[in-house]
Design an enzyme around this catalytic site. Structure first.
Site, PDB file in Angstrom:
ATOM      1  N   GLY A 174     -10.280  -7.701   0.966  1.00 25.19           N
ATOM      2  CA  GLY A 174      -9.005  -7.962   1.612  1.00 25.19           C
ATOM      3  C   GLY A 174      -8.653  -9.437   1.639  1.00 25.19           C
ATOM      4  N   LYS A 197     -20.395 -13.554   5.458  1.00 26.17           N
ATOM      5  CA  LYS A 197     -21.776 -13.169   5.735  1.00 26.17           C
ATOM      6  C   LYS A 197     -22.558 -12.670   4.526  1.00 26.17           C
ATOM      7  CE  LYS A 197     -22.052 -11.348  10.282  1.00 26.17           C
ATOM      8  NZ  LYS A 197     -21.934 -10.079  11.019  1.00 26.17           N
ATOM      9  N   ARG A 206       0.816  -1.222   0.000  1.00 25.55           N
ATOM     10  CA  ARG A 206       0.000   0.000   0.000  1.00 25.55           C
ATOM     11  C   ARG A 206       0.849   1.272   0.000  1.00 25.55           C
ATOM     12  NH1 ARG A 206      -5.366  -1.360   3.649  1.00 25.55           N
ATOM     13  NH2 ARG A 206      -6.346  -2.570   2.003  1.00 25.55           N
ATOM     14  N   GLY A 259     -14.513  -2.964   1.035  1.00 26.93           N
ATOM     15  CA  GLY A 259     -15.804  -2.301   1.225  1.00 26.93           C
ATOM     16  C   GLY A 259     -16.044  -1.228   0.183  1.00 26.93           C
TER      17      GLY A 259
HETATM   18  P1  ADP Z   1     -13.257 -10.301   1.655  1.00 24.07           P
HETATM   19  O1  ADP Z   1     -12.312  -9.734   2.702  1.00 24.07           O
HETATM   20  O2  ADP Z   1     -12.521 -10.861   0.466  1.00 24.07           O
HETATM   21  O3  ADP Z   1     -14.352  -9.336   1.300  1.00 24.07           O
HETATM   22  P2  ADP Z   1     -14.887 -11.570   3.662  1.00 24.07           P
HETATM   23  O4  ADP Z   1     -14.228 -10.750   4.711  1.00 24.07           O
HETATM   24  O5  ADP Z   1     -16.291 -11.303   3.324  1.00 24.07           O
HETATM   25  O6  ADP Z   1     -14.000 -11.559   2.325  1.00 24.07           O
HETATM   26  O7  ADP Z   1     -14.839 -13.110   4.108  1.00 24.07           O
HETATM   27  C1  ADP Z   1     -13.641 -13.781   4.389  1.00 24.07           C
HETATM   28  C2  ADP Z   1     -13.797 -14.740   5.520  1.00 24.07           C
HETATM   29  O8  ADP Z   1     -14.865 -15.664   5.276  1.00 24.07           O
HETATM   30  C3  ADP Z   1     -12.547 -15.581   5.713  1.00 24.07           C
HETATM   31  O9  ADP Z   1     -12.000 -15.307   6.977  1.00 24.07           O
HETATM   32  C4  ADP Z   1     -13.043 -17.019   5.630  1.00 24.07           C
HETATM   33  O10 ADP Z   1     -12.442 -17.874   6.580  1.00 24.07           O
HETATM   34  C5  ADP Z   1     -14.529 -16.874   5.911  1.00 24.07           C
HETATM   35  N1  ADP Z   1     -15.294 -18.008   5.373  1.00 24.07           N
HETATM   36  C6  ADP Z   1     -15.384 -18.402   4.100  1.00 24.07           C
HETATM   37  N2  ADP Z   1     -16.140 -19.506   3.982  1.00 24.07           N
HETATM   38  C7  ADP Z   1     -16.546 -19.830   5.226  1.00 24.07           C
HETATM   39  C8  ADP Z   1     -17.361 -20.888   5.773  1.00 24.07           C
HETATM   40  N3  ADP Z   1     -17.895 -21.823   4.998  1.00 24.07           N
HETATM   41  N4  ADP Z   1     -17.575 -20.883   7.103  1.00 24.07           N
HETATM   42  C9  ADP Z   1     -17.030 -19.928   7.889  1.00 24.07           C
HETATM   43  N5  ADP Z   1     -16.252 -18.917   7.440  1.00 24.07           N
HETATM   44  C10 ADP Z   1     -16.019 -18.878   6.128  1.00 24.07           C
HETATM   45 MG    MG Z   2     -12.529  -9.524   4.859  1.00 26.89          MG
END
Ligand code: ADP
Ligand code: MG
Length: 371
Positions: A324, A179, A42, A347
């Site tokens: 992230g 989520k 970054r 986000g």
């Molecule tokens: P990003 O940062 O790419 O936007 P998120 O923060 O929404 O992604 O989600 C990432 C998290 O989701 C990771 O820590 C991962 O472990 C969790 N995750 C993915 N699949 C599952 C699952 N089936 N059950 C619980 N946690 C999960």
């Molecule tokens: Mg994340």
């Protein structure tokens, strides 16, 4: 909508003091009073903007947040390690202390804005990852100072704007992560723009529950089931996993079909689903990927994410990755150079795709040199 001013629109910057809002929220480890930067990506990402200004004789003052100190000074979130690295990469450039040490930053306090721009002639925003926040350093300086988007912010807006307004079709959104509730807004907005969704990760279980399948002890948001039913009934196909990997009620690693027995937890998509998702990604002409397909931090549950990452790397489609954890997964599999664009904002990239604008961009369009 008027245009977001670019660095060229600042005119002559020679001899000017320029405040550059950067996103130096870098990953760190080690004891609180001796933190070590584990990835300086970054900081390096801001160099094109900094160099544009310094090479034309401007004096650059950078400002960033780091972590979540919640409005008071905290040595753990000191900018000192970042300042040391910045001094190596861009000698002579100043860096203010963590903006979030002052409650006026997140509170968008005009008094804090005045303090930030005291002695400053111009403002540049290059912090895409924070552009969805109406914080003092994001929306305040452009009220009075000539302002511009830096190179990094500009590229994010160009790439994500094209993906939103004129994607090559078929356009497939691959969504995962923990989520549904975090991402429901972007799913609803993308319904009008994409040709198909692929949904994996923890959020697939709320969709599977909406279809009536038992999901065992997997993460599932009961209050989102009705929303998922509506989305499933909508015009855009939603591809869900048809096999799963996880732990059974005794905590033993298992491959499952679509129905999880009671007590079982789904933690990755299965190999059949990963192969089916690969086919869809290979046939797409634009792909946006946000959110891992499973709990990839545990190597037992990384294969779904790895297969999908490989497909995103291999497809001829224009590929954009936001988020992230998704970016971290790509880097872990050494595929980050194989996609067209890795967004620096999780986000912010979702909110931009959803709304087509961000508070930080609106602020720049309202600057005195842009009006
Ligand atoms: P990003 O940062 O790419 O936007 P998120 O923060 O929404 O992604 O989600 C990432 C998290 O989701 C990771 O820590 C991962 O472990 C969790 N995750 C993915 N699949 C599952 C699952 N089936 N059950 C619980 N946690 C999960
Ligand atoms: Mg994340």
């Amino acid at each position: 909508m008027s245009r977001v001013p670019s660095l060229e629109d600042l005119g002559d910057v020679s001899g000017k003091r320029v405040l550059v809002r950067t996103d130096f929220n870098v990953p760190m480890e080690g004891p609180d009073d001796a933190r070590i930067i584990t990835d300086d990506f970054r900081i390096r990402a801001a160099l094109p903007t900094i160099e544009y200004l310094t090479s034309r004789g401007a004096h650059v003052v950078c400002a960033s947040h780091l972590g979540r100190p919640k409005g008071s000074p905290n040595v753990k979130y000191s900018m000192a390690p970042v300042r040391a690295r910045l001094a190596e990469l861009a000698p002579g450039v100043e860096l203010l202390e963590n903006l979030r040490f002052n409650p006026g930053e997140e509170g968008n306090d005009p008094a804090f804005v005045s303090q930030l721009i005291n002695g400053i002639d111009m403002y540049v925003d290059d912090a895409f990852g924070a552009a969805h926040r109406s914080h003092a350093s994001i929306v305040g300086p452009s009220l009075t100072l000539p302002s511009a988007a830096g190179r990094l912010l500009q590229r994010e807006v160009d790439v994500l704007g094209d993906l939103r307004e004129k994607p090559k079709r078929p356009f497939v959104a691959v969504l995962g992560g923990a989520k549904v509730s975090d991402k429901i807004g972007v799913i609803e907005a993308l319904q009008e723009r994409v040709d198909a969704f692929i949904i994996g990760g923890g959020m697939c279980f709320t969709f599977l529950a909406a279809q009536g399948y038992p999901v065992g002890d997997s993460i599932c948001e009961q209050d989102q089931i009705e929303t998922c039913k509506k989305l499933l009934a909508g015009p855009v196909p939603i591809h869900l996993p048809e096999d799963l990997i996880g732990l059974d009620a005794q905590g033993v690693y298992q491959t499952f079909g679509i129905r999880l027995p009671s007590g079982a937890k789904g933690l990755d998509i299965g190999p059949g689903s990963a192969a089916a998702f690969t086919d869809i990604i290979m046939d797409a002409r634009s792909v946006f990927w946000n959110g891992p397909m499973g709990m990839f931090e545990d190597p037992r549950f990384a294969s779904g994410t790895k297969t999908v990452a490989q497909a995103v790397a291999d497809t001829k489609a224009f590929t954009v990755v936001g988020g992230g954890d998704s970016a971290a997964a790509l880097a872990q599999f050494k595929l980050d150079d194989e996609v067209d664009h890795v967004s620096t904002g999780g986000g912010a990239s979702l909110e931009f795709l959803e709304l087509g604008d961000l508070p930080g961009l609106a602020a720049l369009r309202g600057a005195p040199n842009a009006r």
